[in-house]
Write an enzyme that holds these catalytic residues in place. Structure first.
Site, PDB file in Angstrom:
ATOM      1  N   LYS A 182     -73.952  46.789  -1.013  1.00 61.15           N
ATOM      2  CA  LYS A 182     -73.056  47.406  -0.017  1.00 61.15           C
ATOM      3  C   LYS A 182     -71.763  47.907  -0.646  1.00 61.15           C
ATOM      4  O   LYS A 182     -70.666  47.462  -0.309  1.00 61.15           O
ATOM      5  CB  LYS A 182     -72.725  46.438   1.120  1.00 61.15           C
ATOM      6  CG  LYS A 182     -73.921  46.014   1.930  1.00 61.15           C
ATOM      7  CD  LYS A 182     -73.523  45.197   3.139  1.00 61.15           C
ATOM      8  CE  LYS A 182     -74.710  44.698   3.903  1.00 61.15           C
ATOM      9  NZ  LYS A 182     -75.462  43.650   3.200  1.00 61.15           N
ATOM     10  N   ASP A 203     -66.237  51.387  -2.131  1.00 60.55           N
ATOM     11  CA  ASP A 203     -64.948  51.788  -2.691  1.00 60.55           C
ATOM     12  C   ASP A 203     -64.998  53.274  -3.056  1.00 60.55           C
ATOM     13  O   ASP A 203     -66.007  53.948  -2.823  1.00 60.55           O
ATOM     14  CB  ASP A 203     -64.627  50.903  -3.914  1.00 60.55           C
ATOM     15  CG  ASP A 203     -63.129  50.632  -4.033  1.00 60.55           C
ATOM     16  OD1 ASP A 203     -62.345  51.603  -3.852  1.00 60.55           O
ATOM     17  OD2 ASP A 203     -62.756  49.487  -4.308  1.00 60.55           O
TER      18      ASP A 203
HETATM   19  N1  5IU Z   1     -78.078  42.569   6.638  1.00 59.41           N
HETATM   20  C1  5IU Z   1     -78.099  42.305   7.975  1.00 59.41           C
HETATM   21  N2  5IU Z   1     -77.574  43.201   8.856  1.00 59.41           N
HETATM   22  C2  5IU Z   1     -76.999  44.360   8.442  1.00 59.41           C
HETATM   23  C3  5IU Z   1     -76.975  44.616   7.055  1.00 59.41           C
HETATM   24  C4  5IU Z   1     -77.516  43.718   6.188  1.00 59.41           C
HETATM   25  O1  5IU Z   1     -78.607  41.297   8.419  1.00 59.41           O
HETATM   26  O2  5IU Z   1     -76.556  45.157   9.286  1.00 59.41           O
HETATM   27  I1  5IU Z   1     -76.121  46.324   6.375  1.00 59.41           I
HETATM   28  C5  5IU Z   1     -78.625  41.648   5.648  1.00 59.41           C
HETATM   29  C6  5IU Z   1     -77.974  40.294   5.631  1.00 59.41           C
HETATM   30  C7  5IU Z   1     -79.070  39.433   5.160  1.00 59.41           C
HETATM   31  C8  5IU Z   1     -80.340  40.055   5.704  1.00 59.41           C
HETATM   32  O3  5IU Z   1     -79.124  39.493   3.735  1.00 59.41           O
HETATM   33  O4  5IU Z   1     -80.016  41.428   5.883  1.00 59.41           O
HETATM   34  C9  5IU Z   1     -80.815  39.484   7.025  1.00 59.41           C
HETATM   35  O5  5IU Z   1     -81.065  38.102   6.901  1.00 59.41           O
HETATM   36  P1  5IU Z   1     -81.656  37.179   8.091  1.00 59.41           P
HETATM   37  O6  5IU Z   1     -83.069  37.723   8.408  1.00 59.41           O
HETATM   38  O7  5IU Z   1     -81.699  35.835   7.475  1.00 59.41           O
HETATM   39  O8  5IU Z   1     -80.726  37.269   9.264  1.00 59.41           O
END
Ligand code: 5IU
Length: 483
Positions: free
Chosen positions: A311, A314
């Site tokens: 992500k 910058d």
């Molecule tokens: N993740 C999210 N939502 C987002 C984004 C990234 O959940 O909007 I951008 C990432 C965070 C985590 C994974 O690494 O996706 C989801 O994990 P869980 O299935 O454990 O919630």
């Protein structure tokens, strides 16, 4: 039947139903116009309409524990139904400017609650769909909607295509028959309406595009992975689509654990079921270069791509170094990474400078799964535009639903579990069927649903099957409606 006749006559009398020549919002000339806003001036008629709506939903046994009126005309109607039948109501905000900062849905609910949508007039069904989308974004299940007047222009079919049954009190052709029977309309006017209806049907899965004006090119939904693999330009997208096709999976595993060994053990178990393994290497306590070599070996063994969920956010010059230097040197090993669009397109340019020479691809974060996030509305649209302008490096989006029909872009959605819900820190979960089937995304990203399961390999298999089944169903449905 008599009662419906009376209702239609009353609506005609107060000029809620008008016949003549009208220019609709879409620019189309219509011989009939329904303007239900006037009914708020007739309280007893409001009650009557609310009763009709209730009966129309009650008879077919619509399933709901909540009601939500489409803003604005249907709001007071839903309120009457709610008060008379003691069914709690929700209010959906309409104001776009509030999207990011305020709750879109007011009222009490739990994820998984069922909600009946109430509407005054349905033409293409888009307003009902918008309300259903806002509700499902917070985990509310919508399978039924009720409308006073159905213009019979394909809205019912479009909603059915999205899994929503539409019940109506009366339809356009029925209204004409009643008014003709009671001497309020002459037969040339009725014929005009019939002709209009024959020519102006909205087709499922288009946003308000007339059937007669449909482009014949197949949209992304009708394309199978192997077909898309043929037309995408970026070699990485091609490779990913081929993996999805051969392994029959649209599952990405988010392996958010904190020890190298844990990551590698989980990935070896889950690898056969996934097309992508997503990492957060900055949470690994004992990160080292051998770990990356071992992860790459597993990627070869099980045939998946590695996505480092960094992500970047910058300015271009900084992200270029963040991507290629330091401890992690992400561009050396991660096939895919991602970036926020908030800095402007310099962030993509910076990453591209050191990513493209290594055949890497980038996803832009166009939407997020967490509650109250600001990546909505105009921000999301501007992100899609940014991707289109740098499609040589941007291979798709992190998003919660399909954002473009352009088959080059892969849509990946986090916030997935086998049942809808959430966590205590704002994560919101939807099911594979909703994400792939209803929302048209391409890839489900699952973390805790897999690595916290007693048997992660079996959990991954279940997610893989659910996601792939939703994809197969989606493509077949679409092909049928195209005929
Ligand atoms: N993740 C999210 N939502 C987002 C984004 C990234 O959940 O909007 I951008 C990432 C965070 C985590 C994974 O690494 O996706 C989801 O994990 P869980 O299935 O454990 O919630």
């Amino acid at each position: 039947m008599e009662n419906v006749d009376n209702l239609v006559l009353k609506l005609f009398e107060i000029e809620a139903l008008k016949f003549g020549s009208f220019t609709l919002k879409s620019g189309i000339q219509s011989p009939v116009y329904f303007d239900l806003r006037v009914i708020v001036s007739y309280p007893s008629l409001m009650n009557e309409v609310a009763d009709f709506l209730w009966q129309a939903a009650e008879k077919p046994n619509a399933k709901f524990v909540l009601l939500c009126g489409v803003p604005y005309t249907a709001l007071p109607l839903a309120t009457i139904m709610s008060a008379n039948h003691n069914v709690p109501m929700l209010i959906r905000r309409k104001e776009a400017k509030d999207y990011g900062t305020k709750k879109m849905i007011e009222g009490k609910f739990k994820p998984g609650d069922t909600c009946l949508i109430v509407e005054d007039v349905v033409t293409s069904g888009s307003s009902v769909m918008e309300t259903a989308d806002s509700l499902s974004k917070v985990g509310i299940v919508v399978t039924d909607a009720v409308v006073l007047l159905d213009r019979e222009q394909g809205g019912k079919q479009r909603l059915e295509h999205k899994g929503i049954n539409l019940y109506s009190v009366c339809g356009m052709s029925g209204i004409c028959k009643i008014l003709e029977k009671h001497g309020k309309l002459d037969s040339p006017t009725v014929k005009q309406v019939d002709d209009f209806l024959a020519k102006n049907i909205f087709k499922p899965d288009t946003s308000g595009v007339k059937l007669t004006e449909q482009v014949s090119k197949k949209s992304k939904k009708s394309l199978r992975y192997h077909e898309r693999a043929e037309i995408v330009a970026h070699p990485l997208s091609k490779q990913l689509l081929k993996i999805m096709d051969s392994k029959q999976t649209n599952l990405a595993f988010s392996v958010d654990v904190t020890k190298c060994q844990q990551v590698l053990e989980l990935v070896d178990k889950v690898g056969p079921h996934v097309c992508i393994v997503k990492t957060h290497v900055d949470i690994i306590e004992d990160f080292n270069d051998d770990f990356i070599t071992a992860l790459q070996k597993l990627a070869d063994k099980h045939n998946f791509l590695i996505f480092e969920d960094r992500k970047f956010a910058d300015i271009g010059n900084t992200v270029k170094h963040q991507y290629s230097s330091g401890v992690y040197k992400i561009n050396q090993w991660a096939h895919i990474t991602n970036a926020h669009s908030v800095p402007g397109d310099g962030v993509v340019q910076g990453l591209k400078d050191v990513g493209l020479p290594k055949n890497r691809g980038c996803l832009l974060i166009a939407e997020m799964s967490s509650t109250g996030n600001l990546a909505t509305g105009e921000y999301t649209k501007a992100t899609v535009k940014m991707a289109e302008e740098q499609a040589d490096f941007v291979i798709g989006f992190i998003c919660t639903s399909r954002l473009t029909d352009d088959p080059r872009f892969l849509h990946m959605t986090p916030g997935v579990q086998l049942s809808a819900g959430g966590d205590s820190l704002g994560q919101q979960y939807l099911t594979p069927n909703i994400v792939i089937g209803d929302r048209g995304s391409d890839i489900i990203i699952v973390g805790r649903g897999i690595y916290k399961a007693d048997d992660p390999s079996n959990a991954a298999k279940l997610f893989k099957e659910a996601g792939y089944e939703a994809y197969l169903k989606q493509s077949v449905d679409f092909t049928i409606t195209e005929q």
